[in-house]
Design a protein around this motif. Structure first.
Motif, PDB file in Angstrom:
ATOM      1  N   SER A 158      37.664   0.235  66.828  1.00 23.90           N
ATOM      2  CA  SER A 158      38.795   0.699  67.629  1.00 23.90           C
ATOM      3  C   SER A 158      39.891  -0.363  67.686  1.00 23.90           C
ATOM      4  O   SER A 158      41.086  -0.045  67.615  1.00 23.90           O
ATOM      5  CB  SER A 158      38.317   1.048  69.037  1.00 23.90           C
ATOM      6  OG  SER A 158      39.382   1.429  69.851  1.00 23.90           O
ATOM      7  N   ASP A 159      39.478  -1.623  67.808  1.00 26.67           N
ATOM      8  CA  ASP A 159      40.447  -2.720  67.862  1.00 26.67           C
ATOM      9  C   ASP A 159      41.161  -2.910  66.524  1.00 26.67           C
ATOM     10  O   ASP A 159      42.341  -3.265  66.483  1.00 26.67           O
ATOM     11  CB  ASP A 159      39.753  -4.033  68.251  1.00 26.67           C
ATOM     12  CG  ASP A 159      39.228  -4.034  69.679  1.00 26.67           C
ATOM     13  OD1 ASP A 159      39.606  -3.134  70.463  1.00 26.67           O
ATOM     14  OD2 ASP A 159      38.410  -4.925  70.004  1.00 26.67           O
ATOM     15  N   ILE A 160      40.447  -2.698  65.427  1.00 27.10           N
ATOM     16  CA  ILE A 160      41.000  -2.930  64.099  1.00 27.10           C
ATOM     17  C   ILE A 160      41.864  -1.762  63.622  1.00 27.10           C
ATOM     18  O   ILE A 160      42.841  -1.966  62.897  1.00 27.10           O
ATOM     19  CB  ILE A 160      39.864  -3.206  63.091  1.00 27.10           C
ATOM     20  CG1 ILE A 160      39.227  -4.562  63.386  1.00 27.10           C
ATOM     21  CG2 ILE A 160      40.356  -3.156  61.656  1.00 27.10           C
ATOM     22  CD1 ILE A 160      38.006  -4.865  62.565  1.00 27.10           C
ATOM     23  N   ASP A 214      29.358  -2.516  70.229  1.00 24.71           N
ATOM     24  CA  ASP A 214      30.235  -3.592  69.756  1.00 24.71           C
ATOM     25  C   ASP A 214      30.969  -3.196  68.473  1.00 24.71           C
ATOM     26  O   ASP A 214      32.168  -3.464  68.320  1.00 24.71           O
ATOM     27  CB  ASP A 214      29.441  -4.876  69.505  1.00 24.71           C
ATOM     28  CG  ASP A 214      28.908  -5.515  70.778  1.00 24.71           C
ATOM     29  OD1 ASP A 214      29.357  -5.122  71.883  1.00 24.71           O
ATOM     30  OD2 ASP A 214      28.032  -6.400  70.669  1.00 24.71           O
ATOM     31  N   MET A 215      30.252  -2.532  67.569  1.00 25.40           N
ATOM     32  CA  MET A 215      30.869  -2.116  66.308  1.00 25.40           C
ATOM     33  C   MET A 215      31.937  -1.045  66.551  1.00 25.40           C
ATOM     34  O   MET A 215      33.005  -1.074  65.925  1.00 25.40           O
ATOM     35  CB  MET A 215      29.805  -1.601  65.337  1.00 25.40           C
ATOM     36  CG  MET A 215      28.919  -2.707  64.796  1.00 25.40           C
ATOM     37  SD  MET A 215      27.594  -2.115  63.738  1.00 25.40           S
ATOM     38  CE  MET A 215      28.511  -1.480  62.359  1.00 25.40           C
ATOM     39  N   SER A 225      19.041  -3.176  72.268  1.00 27.76           N
ATOM     40  CA  SER A 225      19.787  -4.118  71.437  1.00 27.76           C
ATOM     41  C   SER A 225      20.628  -3.366  70.408  1.00 27.76           C
ATOM     42  O   SER A 225      21.798  -3.692  70.194  1.00 27.76           O
ATOM     43  CB  SER A 225      18.807  -5.065  70.737  1.00 27.76           C
ATOM     44  OG  SER A 225      19.484  -5.923  69.867  1.00 27.76           O
ATOM     45  N   LEU A 226      20.039  -2.360  69.789  1.00 27.88           N
ATOM     46  CA  LEU A 226      20.758  -1.553  68.799  1.00 27.88           C
ATOM     47  C   LEU A 226      21.935  -0.825  69.440  1.00 27.88           C
ATOM     48  O   LEU A 226      23.020  -0.768  68.865  1.00 27.88           O
ATOM     49  CB  LEU A 226      19.811  -0.551  68.142  1.00 27.88           C
ATOM     50  CG  LEU A 226      20.408   0.356  67.078  1.00 27.88           C
ATOM     51  CD1 LEU A 226      20.980  -0.460  65.922  1.00 27.88           C
ATOM     52  CD2 LEU A 226      19.371   1.343  66.580  1.00 27.88           C
ATOM     53  N   GLU A 227      21.733  -0.295  70.638  1.00 31.01           N
ATOM     54  CA  GLU A 227      22.831   0.372  71.339  1.00 31.01           C
ATOM     55  C   GLU A 227      23.968  -0.609  71.626  1.00 31.01           C
ATOM     56  O   GLU A 227      25.139  -0.262  71.517  1.00 31.01           O
ATOM     57  CB  GLU A 227      22.331   1.005  72.633  1.00 31.01           C
ATOM     58  CG  GLU A 227      21.487   2.242  72.419  1.00 31.01           C
ATOM     59  CD  GLU A 227      20.870   2.779  73.702  1.00 31.01           C
ATOM     60  OE1 GLU A 227      21.190   2.274  74.812  1.00 31.01           O
ATOM     61  OE2 GLU A 227      20.065   3.712  73.595  1.00 31.01           O
ATOM     62  N   GLY A 228      23.613  -1.847  71.984  1.00 27.93           N
ATOM     63  CA  GLY A 228      24.630  -2.872  72.225  1.00 27.93           C
ATOM     64  C   GLY A 228      25.413  -3.193  70.969  1.00 27.93           C
ATOM     65  O   GLY A 228      26.645  -3.283  70.995  1.00 27.93           O
TER      66      GLY A 228
END
Length: 103
Positions: free
Chosen positions: A85-87, A79-80, A72-75
């Motif tokens: 990267s998107d921002i 995501d972060m 879960s932490l890796e996910g």
């Protein structure tokens, strides 16, 4: 520098264990209580079982919890990173964090 080791006495399934640990006594006791609760939960499942086997099943259950939390932490970490990267291209060049100030 290593944290000083402390000695903490805990009870698991009625047996006392003396542990040397770098963790706080509160943390160590909480971990031992979780192990004790997990073993007792397995033993209360209705089937007759030796404490040693229940302890092994508890270790498997706790390890499964650990592996699921790591995944879960890796996910969330992925995501972060994707969000960053998107921002990044939307930020002013001075705020992008790259050496040349370009995207």
């Amino acid at each position: 520098m290593m944290e000083p080791r402390t000695v903490v006495k805990v009870r698991i399934m009625g047996d006392e264990y003396t542990l040397r640990t770098e963790a706080s006594p509160e943390h160590t006791r909480a971990v031992a209580e979780h192990v004790d609760r997990t073993i007792r939960s397995i033993l209360s499942g209705g089937t007759s079982m030796e404490t040693q086997k229940a302890a092994i099943l508890a270790a498997l259950q706790i390890t499964d919890e650990l592996f699921r939390e790591r995944a879960s932490l890796e996910g969330v970490t992925g995501d972060m990173k994707q969000l960053a990267s998107d921002i990044r291209p939307l930020l002013p060049p001075a705020k992008r964090g790259d050496d040349l100030g370009t995207a």
